[in-house]
Motif scaffolding. Sequence first.
Motif, PDB file in Angstrom:
ATOM      1  N   ALA A 198       1.375 -23.368  10.392  1.00  0.00           N
ATOM      2  CA  ALA A 198       0.031 -23.949  10.340  1.00  0.00           C
ATOM      3  C   ALA A 198      -0.700 -23.607   9.048  1.00  0.00           C
ATOM      4  CB  ALA A 198      -0.775 -23.497  11.535  1.00  0.00           C
ATOM      5  N   ASN A 199      -0.452 -22.416   8.514  1.00  0.00           N
ATOM      6  CA  ASN A 199      -1.163 -22.038   7.293  1.00  0.00           C
ATOM      7  C   ASN A 199      -0.225 -21.682   6.155  1.00  0.00           C
ATOM      8  OD1 ASN A 199      -0.226 -19.656   8.330  1.00  0.00           O
ATOM      9  ND2 ASN A 199      -2.238 -18.725   8.643  1.00  0.00           N
ATOM     10  N   PHE A 200       1.026 -22.117   6.260  1.00  0.00           N
ATOM     11  CA  PHE A 200       2.008 -21.999   5.173  1.00  0.00           C
ATOM     12  C   PHE A 200       2.175 -20.555   4.706  1.00  0.00           C
ATOM     13  CE2 PHE A 200       1.583 -26.332   5.583  1.00  0.00           C
ATOM     14  CZ  PHE A 200       0.307 -26.778   5.268  1.00  0.00           C
ATOM     15  N   THR A 201       2.318 -19.647   5.654  1.00  0.00           N
ATOM     16  CA  THR A 201       2.464 -18.250   5.306  1.00  0.00           C
ATOM     17  C   THR A 201       3.752 -17.677   5.878  1.00  0.00           C
ATOM     18  OG1 THR A 201       1.215 -17.490   7.227  1.00  0.00           O
ATOM     19  CG2 THR A 201      -0.023 -17.837   5.185  1.00  0.00           C
ATOM     20  N   SER A 202       4.225 -16.632   5.236  1.00  0.00           N
ATOM     21  CA  SER A 202       5.351 -15.853   5.712  1.00  0.00           C
ATOM     22  C   SER A 202       4.908 -14.402   5.779  1.00  0.00           C
ATOM     23  CB  SER A 202       6.536 -15.989   4.755  1.00  0.00           C
ATOM     24  OG  SER A 202       7.590 -15.123   5.128  1.00  0.00           O
ATOM     25  N   GLN A 203       5.425 -13.704   6.763  1.00  0.00           N
ATOM     26  CA  GLN A 203       5.115 -12.293   6.899  1.00  0.00           C
ATOM     27  C   GLN A 203       6.388 -11.471   6.913  1.00  0.00           C
ATOM     28  OE1 GLN A 203       3.368 -14.514   9.084  1.00  0.00           O
ATOM     29  NE2 GLN A 203       1.765 -14.408   7.524  1.00  0.00           N
ATOM     30  N   LEU A 204       6.264 -10.252   6.432  1.00  0.00           N
ATOM     31  CA  LEU A 204       7.365  -9.296   6.522  1.00  0.00           C
ATOM     32  C   LEU A 204       6.814  -8.053   7.198  1.00  0.00           C
ATOM     33  CD1 LEU A 204      10.360  -8.814   5.770  1.00  0.00           C
ATOM     34  CD2 LEU A 204       9.503  -7.559   3.769  1.00  0.00           C
ATOM     35  N   GLN A 205       7.177  -7.876   8.459  1.00  0.00           N
ATOM     36  CA  GLN A 205       6.768  -6.693   9.202  1.00  0.00           C
ATOM     37  C   GLN A 205       7.776  -5.597   8.920  1.00  0.00           C
ATOM     38  OE1 GLN A 205       6.548  -9.112  13.011  1.00  0.00           O
ATOM     39  NE2 GLN A 205       4.846  -7.710  13.339  1.00  0.00           N
TER      40      GLN A 205
ATOM     41  N   ARG B 243      14.693  -2.765  11.113  1.00  0.00           N
ATOM     42  CA  ARG B 243      13.375  -2.193  10.811  1.00  0.00           C
ATOM     43  C   ARG B 243      12.391  -3.242  10.309  1.00  0.00           C
ATOM     44  NH1 ARG B 243      12.910   1.265   6.710  1.00  0.00           N
ATOM     45  NH2 ARG B 243      14.694   0.419   5.555  1.00  0.00           N
ATOM     46  N   PHE B 244      12.884  -4.260   9.650  1.00  0.00           N
ATOM     47  CA  PHE B 244      12.029  -5.304   9.076  1.00  0.00           C
ATOM     48  C   PHE B 244      12.202  -6.595   9.875  1.00  0.00           C
ATOM     49  CE2 PHE B 244      11.764  -3.771   4.355  1.00  0.00           C
ATOM     50  CZ  PHE B 244      11.412  -2.494   4.796  1.00  0.00           C
ATOM     51  N   THR B 245      11.126  -7.368   9.952  1.00  0.00           N
ATOM     52  CA  THR B 245      11.165  -8.665  10.635  1.00  0.00           C
ATOM     53  C   THR B 245      10.435  -9.696   9.790  1.00  0.00           C
ATOM     54  OG1 THR B 245      11.164  -7.589  12.802  1.00  0.00           O
ATOM     55  CG2 THR B 245      10.608  -9.933  12.734  1.00  0.00           C
TER      56      THR B 245
ATOM     57  N   GLN C 100       2.909  -3.944  -4.254  1.00  0.00           N
ATOM     58  CA  GLN C 100       3.553  -2.636  -4.325  1.00  0.00           C
ATOM     59  C   GLN C 100       3.541  -1.947  -2.964  1.00  0.00           C
ATOM     60  OE1 GLN C 100       4.900  -0.691  -7.218  1.00  0.00           O
ATOM     61  NE2 GLN C 100       5.682   0.370  -5.403  1.00  0.00           N
ATOM     62  N   VAL C 101       4.695  -1.452  -2.580  1.00  0.00           N
ATOM     63  CA  VAL C 101       4.818  -0.619  -1.382  1.00  0.00           C
ATOM     64  C   VAL C 101       5.335   0.734  -1.840  1.00  0.00           C
ATOM     65  CG1 VAL C 101       6.035  -0.259   0.785  1.00  0.00           C
ATOM     66  CG2 VAL C 101       5.207  -2.546   0.175  1.00  0.00           C
ATOM     67  N   ALA C 102       4.606   1.773  -1.473  1.00  0.00           N
ATOM     68  CA  ALA C 102       5.009   3.131  -1.829  1.00  0.00           C
ATOM     69  C   ALA C 102       5.069   3.954  -0.544  1.00  0.00           C
ATOM     70  CB  ALA C 102       4.041   3.744  -2.819  1.00  0.00           C
TER      71      ALA C 102
ATOM     72  N   GLY D  97       0.815  -1.196   0.000  1.00  0.00           N
ATOM     73  CA  GLY D  97       0.000   0.000   0.000  1.00  0.00           C
ATOM     74  C   GLY D  97       0.849   1.246   0.000  1.00  0.00           C
ATOM     75  N   LEU D  98       0.161   2.371   0.167  1.00  0.00           N
ATOM     76  CA  LEU D  98       0.827   3.673   0.222  1.00  0.00           C
ATOM     77  C   LEU D  98       0.837   4.154   1.665  1.00  0.00           C
ATOM     78  CD1 LEU D  98       1.978   6.267  -1.061  1.00  0.00           C
ATOM     79  CD2 LEU D  98      -0.400   7.005  -1.414  1.00  0.00           C
ATOM     80  N   VAL D  99       2.003   4.469   2.172  1.00  0.00           N
ATOM     81  CA  VAL D  99       2.136   4.962   3.542  1.00  0.00           C
ATOM     82  C   VAL D  99       3.057   6.171   3.550  1.00  0.00           C
ATOM     83  CG1 VAL D  99       1.744   2.696   4.587  1.00  0.00           C
ATOM     84  CG2 VAL D  99       4.073   3.441   4.069  1.00  0.00           C
ATOM     85  N   GLN D 100       3.063   6.861   4.675  1.00  0.00           N
ATOM     86  CA  GLN D 100       3.974   7.982   4.852  1.00  0.00           C
ATOM     87  C   GLN D 100       5.245   7.506   5.548  1.00  0.00           C
ATOM     88  OE1 GLN D 100       1.715  11.030   6.897  1.00  0.00           O
ATOM     89  NE2 GLN D 100       1.000  11.868   4.956  1.00  0.00           N
ATOM     90  N   ALA D 101       6.291   8.252   5.363  1.00  0.00           N
ATOM     91  CA  ALA D 101       7.564   7.916   6.004  1.00  0.00           C
ATOM     92  C   ALA D 101       7.372   7.772   7.513  1.00  0.00           C
ATOM     93  CB  ALA D 101       8.598   8.986   5.702  1.00  0.00           C
ATOM     94  N   GLY D 102       7.977   6.737   8.060  1.00  0.00           N
ATOM     95  CA  GLY D 102       7.865   6.480   9.486  1.00  0.00           C
ATOM     96  C   GLY D 102       6.774   5.504   9.861  1.00  0.00           C
ATOM     97  N   GLU D 103       5.877   5.227   8.938  1.00  0.00           N
ATOM     98  CA  GLU D 103       4.776   4.305   9.227  1.00  0.00           C
ATOM     99  C   GLU D 103       5.196   2.855   8.989  1.00  0.00           C
ATOM    100  OE1 GLU D 103       0.919   7.180   8.525  1.00  0.00           O
ATOM    101  OE2 GLU D 103       1.458   5.774   6.945  1.00  0.00           O
ATOM    102  N   SER D 104       4.269   1.953   9.259  1.00  0.00           N
ATOM    103  CA  SER D 104       4.552   0.517   9.191  1.00  0.00           C
ATOM    104  C   SER D 104       3.584  -0.190   8.251  1.00  0.00           C
ATOM    105  CB  SER D 104       4.442  -0.110  10.580  1.00  0.00           C
ATOM    106  OG  SER D 104       5.340   0.497  11.480  1.00  0.00           O
ATOM    107  N   LEU D 105       4.011  -1.313   7.744  1.00  0.00           N
ATOM    108  CA  LEU D 105       3.171  -2.209   6.956  1.00  0.00           C
ATOM    109  C   LEU D 105       3.603  -3.639   7.237  1.00  0.00           C
ATOM    110  CD1 LEU D 105       2.921  -0.833   3.273  1.00  0.00           C
ATOM    111  CD2 LEU D 105       1.023  -1.197   4.859  1.00  0.00           C
ATOM    112  N   THR D 106       2.662  -4.550   7.105  1.00  0.00           N
ATOM    113  CA  THR D 106       2.998  -5.967   7.191  1.00  0.00           C
ATOM    114  C   THR D 106       2.548  -6.656   5.908  1.00  0.00           C
ATOM    115  OG1 THR D 106       2.839  -6.054   9.591  1.00  0.00           O
ATOM    116  CG2 THR D 106       2.641  -8.132   8.421  1.00  0.00           C
TER     117      THR D 106
END
Length: 116
Positions: free
Chosen positions: A74-81, A66-68, A111-113, A8-17
């Motif tokens: 259990a549900n075969f997923t990976s996340q990037l915080q 900054r990233f984790t 897309q990450v913006a 998504g689109l976020v502002q500097a300093g914000e977070s996404l997963t």
Amino acid sequence: QLVESGGGLVQAGESLTLSCTASKWTFNTYNIAWYRQAPGKERELVAYFAPGPGRERTYAPSVKGRFTISEHNANFTSQLQMTDLQPEDTAVYHCNIWPPERVRHWGQGTQVAVSS
């Protein structure tokens, strides 16, 4: 097959997963990694679990601290915080198998913006 979501689109300093859903076979056969490609730049390996009993989380220097990366077996997923996002983090993010030399197909990614 691997499918990414959460960009998504976020502002500097914000977070996404970001999330990545893999097939059971892919998830159990390979280490899943996160990559990104910024406009006009080479694709970059961002985060992965290093092979070995410890499966140490390994990060590109540009995102370390900054990233984790995490997994949910259990549900075969990976996340990037992603925290403290910066404009230079703007890219299309992909999940795929590791190491990158074994990748044969790239999906659309998510897309990450990041605006300043």
